[in-house]
Design an enzyme around this catalytic site. Sequence first.
Site, mmCIF file in Angstrom:
data_model
loop_
_atom_site.group_PDB
_atom_site.id
_atom_site.type_symbol
_atom_site.label_atom_id
_atom_site.label_comp_id
_atom_site.label_asym_id
_atom_site.label_seq_id
_atom_site.Cartn_x
_atom_site.Cartn_y
_atom_site.Cartn_z
ATOM 1 N N GLU A 130 0.845 -1.196 0.000
ATOM 2 C CA GLU A 130 0.000 0.000 0.000
ATOM 3 C C GLU A 130 0.883 1.250 0.000
ATOM 4 O OE1 GLU A 130 -3.226 0.575 -0.135
ATOM 5 O OE2 GLU A 130 -4.209 -1.321 0.412
ATOM 6 N N HIS A 172 -3.609 -2.987 -8.271
ATOM 7 C CA HIS A 172 -4.821 -3.627 -7.766
ATOM 8 C C HIS A 172 -5.876 -3.686 -8.876
ATOM 9 C CE1 HIS A 172 -7.956 -3.724 -4.241
ATOM 10 N NE2 HIS A 172 -8.062 -4.765 -5.041
HETATM 11 ZN ZN LIG Z 1 -5.980 -1.596 -3.513
#
Ligand SMILES: [Zn+2]
Length: 204
Positions: A130, A172
């Site tokens: 992240e 993602h």
């Molecule tokens: Zn994500």
Amino acid sequence: MERARSSFLSRRRLLQGAALAAVPTALTATSPAEALRAVDYPSAESFPASTSNYTASNRPSTYPIDYVVIHVTQEYWSDAIKIFQDPSREVSAHYVVRSNDGHIAQCVREHDIAWHAGNWDYNTRSIGIEHEGWVDQPEYFTDALYTQSAKLTATICGKYGIPINHETIIGHVEVPGATHTDPGPYWDWARYISLVNAAALGRI
Ligand SMILES: [Zn+2]
């Protein structure tokens, strides 16, 4: 049942952590409490996710690690970590990179399966990173964030034999079935892959 067992284990680990504080380090090196504080990337800081938010495993024996999945938090760095530590959220990532200085939190050990990709098969075979920021605010994607993340990804690729390209280091949004758009249109993939290659060669 699972949840009750997890919270029992957490409590037990907390108690062990308190008890071990006065014991010489050499005796505690393999204890569960010590394992919770351990990191896979030497400069990362450990902020363990709730054990309710990931699946314990023994990768790469249980599953090969074939991908690195790049995310953007849509949260501040510290808030993302708090979410991963909240047992009701059912979400986690292995690492969270801070925007202003590239500092890295490790929330899930690489041998465990973080819940970040929204796709069980990809979760089992990936490391999730992240990045603090928002997909529509490229000012969060600082030089420090790109550089420190690239060094981390290069290390992961080297460790697990993952080729360095955009087929294996994916967003993602590129995970099959993804409902998320991160890292978004402002993430500079050409620059990022170039930095990962430079890091792998020891040039940054
Ligand atoms: Zn994500």
